[in-house]
Design an enzyme around this catalytic site. Sequence first.
Site, mmCIF file in Angstrom:
data_model
loop_
_atom_site.group_PDB
_atom_site.id
_atom_site.type_symbol
_atom_site.label_atom_id
_atom_site.label_comp_id
_atom_site.label_asym_id
_atom_site.label_seq_id
_atom_site.Cartn_x
_atom_site.Cartn_y
_atom_site.Cartn_z
ATOM 1 N N GLY D 148 0.830 -1.192 0.000
ATOM 2 C CA GLY D 148 0.000 0.000 0.000
ATOM 3 C C GLY D 148 0.870 1.251 0.000
ATOM 4 O O GLY D 148 2.073 1.196 0.285
ATOM 5 N N CYS D 149 0.248 2.371 -0.334
ATOM 6 C CA CYS D 149 1.012 3.612 -0.447
ATOM 7 C C CYS D 149 1.491 4.098 0.919
ATOM 8 O O CYS D 149 2.682 4.379 1.106
ATOM 9 C CB CYS D 149 0.180 4.685 -1.156
ATOM 10 S SG CYS D 149 -1.496 4.895 -0.523
ATOM 11 N N TYR D 150 0.597 4.181 1.891
ATOM 12 C CA TYR D 150 1.027 4.602 3.233
ATOM 13 C C TYR D 150 2.083 3.636 3.798
ATOM 14 O O TYR D 150 3.107 4.082 4.332
ATOM 15 C CB TYR D 150 -0.162 4.657 4.186
ATOM 16 C CG TYR D 150 -1.111 5.817 4.013
ATOM 17 C CD1 TYR D 150 -0.647 7.132 3.925
ATOM 18 C CD2 TYR D 150 -2.488 5.615 3.989
ATOM 19 C CE1 TYR D 150 -1.541 8.198 3.808
ATOM 20 C CE2 TYR D 150 -3.379 6.672 3.878
ATOM 21 C CZ TYR D 150 -2.905 7.964 3.787
ATOM 22 O OH TYR D 150 -3.782 9.015 3.680
ATOM 23 N N THR D 152 4.287 1.898 2.376
ATOM 24 C CA THR D 152 5.598 2.122 1.758
ATOM 25 C C THR D 152 6.302 3.298 2.419
ATOM 26 O O THR D 152 7.468 3.210 2.823
ATOM 27 C CB THR D 152 5.433 2.374 0.244
ATOM 28 O OG1 THR D 152 4.874 1.202 -0.361
ATOM 29 C CG2 THR D 152 6.767 2.702 -0.414
#
Lengths: 348, 348, 348, 348
Positions: D148-150, D152
């Site tokens: 997921g972006c967060y 990472t």
Amino acid sequence: MISVGIVGGTGYTGSELLRLLVRHPCIALRAVTSRAEAGTAIAEHYTALRGLTDLSFSAPEAARLAECDLVFFATPNGTAMQEASQLLDSGVRVIDLAADFRLKDVELWQRWYGQTHAAPALVDEAVYGLPELNRRAIAGARLVANPGCYPTAVTLGLLPLLEAGVVDANRVIADVKSGVSGAGRKASTALLMAECGESFKAYSVSGHRHQPEIQENLKRALGMDVGLTFVPHLLPMVRGIEATLYATRLQPDHELAETDLTALYQKRYQDEPFVDVLPSATSVETRSVRGTNLCRVAVTEPQGAGVVVVQSVIDNLVKGAAGQAVQNMNIMFGWEETTGLALSALAP
Amino acid sequence: MISVGIVGGTGYTGSELLRLLVRHPCIALRAVTSRAEAGTAIAEHYTALRGLTDLSFSAPEAARLAECDLVFFATPNGTAMQEASQLLDSGVRVIDLAADFRLKDVELWQRWYGQTHAAPALVDEAVYGLPELNRRAIAGARLVANPGCYPTAVTLGLLPLLEAGVVDANRVIADVKSGVSGAGRKASTALLMAECGESFKAYSVSGHRHQPEIQENLKRALGMDVGLTFVPHLLPMVRGIEATLYATRLQPDHELAETDLTALYQKRYQDEPFVDVLPSATSVETRSVRGTNLCRVAVTEPQGAGVVVVQSVIDNLVKGAAGQAVQNMNIMFGWEETTGLALSALAP
Amino acid sequence: MISVGIVGGTGYTGSELLRLLVRHPCIALRAVTSRAEAGTAIAEHYTALRGLTDLSFSAPEAARLAECDLVFFATPNGTAMQEASQLLDSGVRVIDLAADFRLKDVELWQRWYGQTHAAPALVDEAVYGLPELNRRAIAGARLVANPGCYPTAVTLGLLPLLEAGVVDANRVIADVKSGVSGAGRKASTALLMAECGESFKAYSVSGHRHQPEIQENLKRALGMDVGLTFVPHLLPMVRGIEATLYATRLQPDHELAETDLTALYQKRYQDEPFVDVLPSATSVETRSVRGTNLCRVAVTEPQGAGVVVVQSVIDNLVKGAAGQAVQNMNIMFGWEETTGLALSALAP
Amino acid sequence: MISVGIVGGTGYTGSELLRLLVRHPCIALRAVTSRAEAGTAIAEHYTALRGLTDLSFSAPEAARLAECDLVFFATPNGTAMQEASQLLDSGVRVIDLAADFRLKDVELWQRWYGQTHAAPALVDEAVYGLPELNRRAIAGARLVANPGCYPTAVTLGLLPLLEAGVVDANRVIADVKSGVSGAGRKASTALLMAECGESFKAYSVSGHRHQPEIQENLKRALGMDVGLTFVPHLLPMVRGIEATLYATRLQPDHELAETDLTALYQKRYQDEPFVDVLPSATSVETRSVRGTNLCRVAVTEPQGAGVVVVQSVIDNLVKGAAGQAVQNMNIMFGWEETTGLALSALAP
């Protein structure tokens, strides 16, 4: 490989030029000058360039620049005209991203820019660097005047109509809108985010320097006067220009259908790597060209009212400034015109 | 004190109407309907209204609305025409913020709105609620069609020029730009912030519903056809409309100086509480009217080119919707026209 | 009616103060000074104030200010401390919207503000103008130090927790975010829209002046040291502050449920006209207070992790500056505390 | 050259994947599926891709995808788990950009994602595709769960601290902020520009799916439980994530100086092509990574308070989604890890 210098590397056109040049396969950056930042690593000034260049800004130094094959001026108006002559004499070719050599009429230039021109003798030699208009002359030029951002969007939007003579050239209207980066990176309350954010306005309604630039260059290219009303607006965003252009059809009987207008544009630009003609009535978004050297245009004739509407969008820092300068460099040095300009738009 | 109802209170015009009405000294809110949110406290739906109202949304209920003195429709197009008749029969006055009664030509309406009109008999009676044009008729009206946001900005920008006959009415250009709240509060990918943020585009270039609205109402008011090219654009911001209007001077010999044009506007609007005429060539910012019921205009004739340029700005949710509706209510009930509309612009 | 002066009326706190004061029923504006704009009509400088005031900016003139009942300083840090003393001696009460009198520890002030304090003798007398903490002292004050924007949001967010002793005061974290208007209206490249738009960053990570302000005032109020890590961030928007505050629960066995925490806040603020406690876990939007003097807070304890999370939002120019100054004025002069502050949030 | 398919190409991760893949030198795009847009030219759907691909979206068709060497799922959560098994059986390798295989604890996954997992048998095999953590496993993987972006941004920000054991892992705070594109391209009133523009808020304060993802993967990597308070916020901008991370130093006597912390990060990431460690206390802007696959981090210990503050920024669509997926592909197929990812940040 040629050796390249940039004079004035700390503004937005300078940083954008650096973004493009650090990945350009045919050039070596020899010097990037900045009086204010001399000694600072470029990558420290522009975090975005960390890892891409080891250069530091250097103080302006004629000798070092004279050893370059090409020097870009990414300076405020009035600098290149002071320094270009000496460089040209040393055999350096010059691309000026400011306005110093954009007008042939020195009187007119002085009136709009409020200063005496320091190099009137070079004005005639300078080639207006709009490849879609002057590609051949650019190839042989020593001195290229890189066009303004608005003039690029407006001129590319109008050319096919005016060349084909299908609209009344006496009354053309250009309602143009620009992101704030077009105003450059200068400390100014008017450009603060607290002033420009969440608001929109026209400015320079009485007259803007880009209007005579558009008119003079169209006249040279087409041999006709263009009556142009030009109103710029400031968008609450960073990058992008949109020009909505209005012109009256000369054939009110519609001999030429709307689809024919699009065909006219497609034909005019069929060999242009950086002009993309969209279907009539498409909504042309500035983000569709963000970060690229493209101009996207669409031509429409709404409801047969006899008025042709053209939308033209560019990224003001790329096709409107640094990208077009690189395109001109590619032409001047005989490289593939798209070299270093294979950029995909960042959308969203 | 009158009793007021709102049908469809969950969109942006509804919430703006609530913002204004909860502080209006002459009205009591009796019902705010919403099928989707029936039972929910209004202040829960709109955090901004916490502490300002104890009402909850109620299911649409004819009986309750019939007890009101005035009902606002803040519904999608097509709702008011279904329900207005019954309310009017009960003696309730109606202001429709949607488009149902804005055009007298029912055929034209049906073509642009893609549905059969449910109450053609009421169309003639409806008064177009632009106070600067129709104040007297509004005062006596049972049914007011509140103007569209673009038509308000464009009509107020053009009126003095057209009434005075100083421009060519056959070819007027309106390049209009709106913040995204103008499109309403509906789930739509095209209106996502990731689609609209940091980008700009024209839309509906082939034709937009507000064009016939402007033309028809100008024709009724002035008795002349106006040839209008109208191109809307979407701004990457929330509130505000700017219209830049272009018209050709009929007196190319400049009998009427630029300052006279401003005087013309000042005279036309001298008694208008919500139209403010700025000096010629001023940059008119949308934020200068944000949150208010004002229209600010400036008229310029750049460099004697024979083209008059008008800038007109409004807050699309206030003078372009809810504020104008309140202004109409004030007129209809004989109150001071500015009652509840003493709003200062939020700038920055 | 009292007579009021503003020193330094051209920044954002000055303009916001004007927005509020022109509609305040108990005051008459006597002088608004600006060295740079002396002679200019206020309404010309701020288009948003056209029609609301006929005053012009005047040159700073001690005699004229000395005739006021109250003078606001909306000046850069370091001005009020030069001029307040003379005004106080003339019987004028003073509210300083800058930082000159916010810290009692003059050494500490001088370290953070990088200048010698010109009026250390006044520091002790000055009352920190956070009504929710010091209402009684404000009522009797001659000199009020209006709190900083971040300290207002953070202090109101923390007070109930710290007063009740339910969290560990030794380790509190304040992750705060502000719109760009918080930085004031000064020509600075760092605040250009082209720098701040479409980007986000923390700043002053090593330390920010508002941290000692929060700590010192909490210590005075609560008699305890608060260990505070404070990191400010810059939002790509104009108005609004959000503080997300993290503190460790002292009762890990959850004697006090999450709902009790909300009750704690509701009780603490039940008589406060400008603090609104929302249900636990609500998303508290800055726009819900835009243009108003409100602070909205919500307290949550996510998933029983023993960490309390508080959201606190204000409009930095209103409750974080000019609105709070008006609230303080209302208290000082014995008027209803909400006078002139009946503002509805502009959302969207 | 390998043959690549994309399932679900019309969202933002899909379009970003296309932006990167059309210029990737080692792959041929064989199929891009979309139920809704089957038959539409990709370049018509994404104007930004005009001239870069001739492909059209195709209906999902197992046979065609089975002929690919690699298939990316850029679909909503719950799709890849239905279809991956069959593809893997056909010898196709799979990278899922959604969340289906990010958690090993199927119970936990089902609780957070509100559905029954369709392929629990594959969960164990799936490799969490964070190259900085799992490079070797990724190289040999058939099935990669793209992070997921967060997670990472947060994981890369915390890793050096946790691996070195210099902070208290029991109480880590992640205050994270994301541009709206992180929420995907779905019709939702909550994501309208009129809702998100010029405002800021925390959301999912009670708990967010990315929290267990971070915790579980850190536990697998480090063998320790991490007590994490995670609060996401929505930024009024399109692209970019900033995480400000707070952790308590275990050595309050400062054996390890602030500069040592930066050295710790530099050493940990010295061979990482996509992690850039900035000097302590630098302001790390999201725009410095816009459009690139970089994570930029800085670690600071403000004023010796015993709390370490880490700033970590990524472009949520690149390193937070599509770019990391391409990085994983490069690793899986043994190519230079930076292939097709030589992207310069777009700033301003």
